[in-house]
Design a protein around this motif. Sequence first.
Motif, PDB file in Angstrom:
ATOM      1  N   GLY A   1       0.825  -1.202   0.000  1.00  0.00           N
ATOM      2  CA  GLY A   1       0.000   0.000   0.000  1.00  0.00           C
ATOM      3  C   GLY A   1       0.861   1.253   0.000  1.00  0.00           C
ATOM      4  O   GLY A   1       2.100   1.189  -0.073  1.00  0.00           O
ATOM      5  N   THR A   2       0.215   2.394   0.095  1.00  0.00           N
ATOM      6  CA  THR A   2       0.898   3.685   0.017  1.00  0.00           C
ATOM      7  C   THR A   2       1.325   4.145   1.412  1.00  0.00           C
ATOM      8  O   THR A   2       0.573   4.015   2.381  1.00  0.00           O
ATOM      9  CB  THR A   2      -0.020   4.743  -0.611  1.00  0.00           C
ATOM     10  N   LEU A   3       2.535   4.704   1.492  1.00  0.00           N
ATOM     11  CA  LEU A   3       3.100   5.212   2.745  1.00  0.00           C
ATOM     12  C   LEU A   3       3.284   6.718   2.658  1.00  0.00           C
ATOM     13  O   LEU A   3       3.602   7.254   1.592  1.00  0.00           O
ATOM     14  CB  LEU A   3       4.467   4.573   3.013  1.00  0.00           C
TER      15      LEU A   3
ATOM     16  N   PRO B   1       5.910  -2.286   8.024  1.00  0.00           N
ATOM     17  CA  PRO B   1       5.888  -3.734   8.273  1.00  0.00           C
ATOM     18  C   PRO B   1       6.387  -4.510   7.055  1.00  0.00           C
ATOM     19  O   PRO B   1       5.912  -4.307   5.948  1.00  0.00           O
ATOM     20  CB  PRO B   1       4.414  -4.022   8.549  1.00  0.00           C
ATOM     21  N   TYR B   2       7.355  -5.387   7.283  1.00  0.00           N
ATOM     22  CA  TYR B   2       7.807  -6.270   6.201  1.00  0.00           C
ATOM     23  C   TYR B   2       7.315  -7.698   6.403  1.00  0.00           C
ATOM     24  O   TYR B   2       7.484  -8.561   5.530  1.00  0.00           O
ATOM     25  CB  TYR B   2       9.335  -6.249   6.072  1.00  0.00           C
ATOM     26  N   ALA B   3       6.699  -7.956   7.551  1.00  0.00           N
ATOM     27  CA  ALA B   3       6.103  -9.262   7.841  1.00  0.00           C
ATOM     28  C   ALA B   3       4.991  -9.044   8.857  1.00  0.00           C
ATOM     29  O   ALA B   3       4.921  -7.996   9.518  1.00  0.00           O
ATOM     30  CB  ALA B   3       7.149 -10.236   8.385  1.00  0.00           C
ATOM     31  N   ALA B   4       4.126 -10.034   8.994  1.00  0.00           N
ATOM     32  CA  ALA B   4       3.027  -9.949   9.950  1.00  0.00           C
ATOM     33  C   ALA B   4       3.560  -9.964  11.378  1.00  0.00           C
ATOM     34  O   ALA B   4       4.645 -10.496  11.655  1.00  0.00           O
ATOM     35  CB  ALA B   4       2.063 -11.108   9.731  1.00  0.00           C
TER      36      ALA B   4
ATOM     37  N   PRO C   1       8.544 -16.020   9.580  1.00  0.00           N
ATOM     38  CA  PRO C   1       7.776 -14.810   9.272  1.00  0.00           C
ATOM     39  C   PRO C   1       6.792 -15.036   8.139  1.00  0.00           C
ATOM     40  O   PRO C   1       7.070 -15.776   7.191  1.00  0.00           O
ATOM     41  CB  PRO C   1       8.853 -13.790   8.887  1.00  0.00           C
ATOM     42  N   GLU C   2       5.645 -14.382   8.241  1.00  0.00           N
ATOM     43  CA  GLU C   2       4.606 -14.469   7.221  1.00  0.00           C
ATOM     44  C   GLU C   2       4.387 -13.088   6.602  1.00  0.00           C
ATOM     45  O   GLU C   2       4.646 -12.072   7.241  1.00  0.00           O
ATOM     46  CB  GLU C   2       3.317 -15.007   7.840  1.00  0.00           C
ATOM     47  N   PRO C   3       3.914 -13.017   5.357  1.00  0.00           N
ATOM     48  CA  PRO C   3       3.778 -11.716   4.678  1.00  0.00           C
ATOM     49  C   PRO C   3       2.865 -10.766   5.434  1.00  0.00           C
ATOM     50  O   PRO C   3       1.905 -11.194   6.079  1.00  0.00           O
ATOM     51  CB  PRO C   3       3.184 -12.094   3.314  1.00  0.00           C
ATOM     52  N   PRO C   4       3.138  -9.468   5.354  1.00  0.00           N
ATOM     53  CA  PRO C   4       2.258  -8.490   5.993  1.00  0.00           C
ATOM     54  C   PRO C   4       0.972  -8.324   5.208  1.00  0.00           C
ATOM     55  O   PRO C   4       0.900  -8.640   4.019  1.00  0.00           O
ATOM     56  CB  PRO C   4       3.088  -7.205   5.966  1.00  0.00           C
ATOM     57  N   GLU C   5      -0.026  -7.815   5.899  1.00  0.00           N
ATOM     58  CA  GLU C   5      -1.305  -7.566   5.231  1.00  0.00           C
ATOM     59  C   GLU C   5      -1.252  -6.256   4.453  1.00  0.00           C
ATOM     60  O   GLU C   5      -0.509  -5.340   4.797  1.00  0.00           O
ATOM     61  CB  GLU C   5      -2.432  -7.503   6.266  1.00  0.00           C
ATOM     62  N   ARG C   6      -2.037  -6.178   3.404  1.00  0.00           N
ATOM     63  CA  ARG C   6      -2.179  -4.930   2.658  1.00  0.00           C
ATOM     64  C   ARG C   6      -3.050  -3.960   3.462  1.00  0.00           C
ATOM     65  O   ARG C   6      -3.769  -4.360   4.370  1.00  0.00           O
ATOM     66  CB  ARG C   6      -2.830  -5.186   1.292  1.00  0.00           C
ATOM     67  N   TRP C   7      -2.953  -2.683   3.139  1.00  0.00           N
ATOM     68  CA  TRP C   7      -3.814  -1.695   3.763  1.00  0.00           C
ATOM     69  C   TRP C   7      -4.423  -0.796   2.697  1.00  0.00           C
ATOM     70  O   TRP C   7      -3.913  -0.686   1.583  1.00  0.00           O
ATOM     71  CB  TRP C   7      -3.046  -0.863   4.789  1.00  0.00           C
ATOM     72  N   GLU C   8      -5.520  -0.174   3.063  1.00  0.00           N
ATOM     73  CA  GLU C   8      -6.199   0.753   2.166  1.00  0.00           C
ATOM     74  C   GLU C   8      -5.809   2.188   2.524  1.00  0.00           C
ATOM     75  O   GLU C   8      -5.421   2.482   3.654  1.00  0.00           O
ATOM     76  CB  GLU C   8      -7.717   0.592   2.285  1.00  0.00           C
ATOM     77  N   GLY C   9      -5.915   3.081   1.577  1.00  0.00           N
ATOM     78  CA  GLY C   9      -5.603   4.475   1.845  1.00  0.00           C
ATOM     79  C   GLY C   9      -4.118   4.695   2.027  1.00  0.00           C
ATOM     80  O   GLY C   9      -3.291   4.008   1.415  1.00  0.00           O
TER      81      GLY C   9
END
Length: 501
Positions: free
Chosen positions: A30-32, A47-50, A61-69
């Motif tokens: 997502g956008t930062l 976050p680079y991982a969950a 480690p597991e992939p991080p979640e996407r975010w909106e906005g």
Amino acid sequence: MTAAPPPISPSGSGPRAGRPAPPYADTVQGTLRGAHEQGVAVFRGIPYAAAPVGARRFRAPEPPERWEGVREAVDFGPTAPKRPYAPPLDRLLPDPEVPGDGCLNLNVWTPSPARTGLPVLVWIHGGSLLHGSSAVPLYDGAAFARDGVVCVSVNYRLGIEGFGVFPDAPANRGLLDQLAALGWVRDNIAAFGGDPDLVTVCGESAGAICIGALLAAPRSRGLFRRAVLQSGVPSAVSVAAGRRTTGLIARRLGVAATARALAAVGPAALLAAQTEVTGGGSPLTGGHAFRIVVDGDLLPRDPDAALRDGAASGVGLLMGANTEEYRLWFVPSGLTERLSRTKLRLALLKFRVPGATARTYRANRPGATPGELLGALATDLLLRVPLNRLADARGAAPAATHLYEFGWPSPVLRLGACHGLEIGFVFDNLAGPDAVALAGEDAPQELADAMHAAWIRFAATGDPGWPAWDASRPVMRFGPGTPELVRAPRDDELRGWPPYR
């Protein structure tokens, strides 16, 4: 790094009149939105991982979640569970704690205005695999970004959560975290102006030991082109040896030494037991500690042996140590004055130091106390000798190897050229409070200019500015005084150590 869109954040706030719009970056997740500081753009707490909590606590480690906005990326993210350094080191080595669960995060400093195709330096902090984080002020990457290098600093799991050895969980989880962070860099760093094919991984102490393991890990191929090892050598122990510290902690807690049993123990109780088991030792004096293990999966074999046999021969190396590494542990504790000649002799027997070698060190240091002699021998046995031998073994490697020595003596508490002192010079952060704690207020800026520039050159070109290692054994010595190239420094001492068996 992208041009600033109309801000759409949870707060709905926008740039104030007269100030530059905040920097934005579009990542896979997502956008930062970051901030402009010291003339560069910085994004923190990405976050680079969950978050490694709940069922994920002792997993890979597991992939991080996407975010909106748009996600705010101005403040440092949570640090891994840890305790401060014990006195008196707590006064010399600040170790900030940021609460929260999502400790698998990283920070990025990049030039502003935005550029593309820049070299990247990824910093992996030290701290005996028990302490440290990317939030330590000394590791501020603004000077690297100012000079055209995208700087990334990484958090990873520490202590028993990162390096405990269990029958029901993957080993070397902290290393797996670092690999996940490097994978994030590969996939996202172009959004910050970095070149994913021009990555240098850099670390000090335990961070350098981790890099030695990453160099030998087949899964790391293609994730970085160059590596810097500051005051740490490739090393690992067997799984059985790695289990001992885990077993002692579990015994103190009265639970089985399994990930399932320890997952039911709260973080505070786990840290208390961990501190009781690992307290009292040091990298030079020994004691119970967490170590990287040869697990047959991530690490198929001992990393030092693998590298001497040609692993990562295409990765350029910059390696070195400080002249008086031992003084960080020996001087504040009083060991330099307290150690007797009898205890020195016992230590020489324990570490199998040849008598002729000890006599050479003593002759080269007239007036040294038994503690100072033991410290010099331990520094070379654990750092300088293996680094020189690794450089020798890479003589025919396609990628060059460069060696340095940091020798400027700090006046603070008679610490001398101690462990960790060079970091403020490498990051060009001598004015920071933690740099002043180790180096004092009058550390030579010209030495920081030279050392920082060498790291910049190495990240950009693979050549830090002095000859690569060869039969003449060139070493760039940074202090005392002006940096100078020295051929085969103190070789009479190095020749006294027995060869590898």
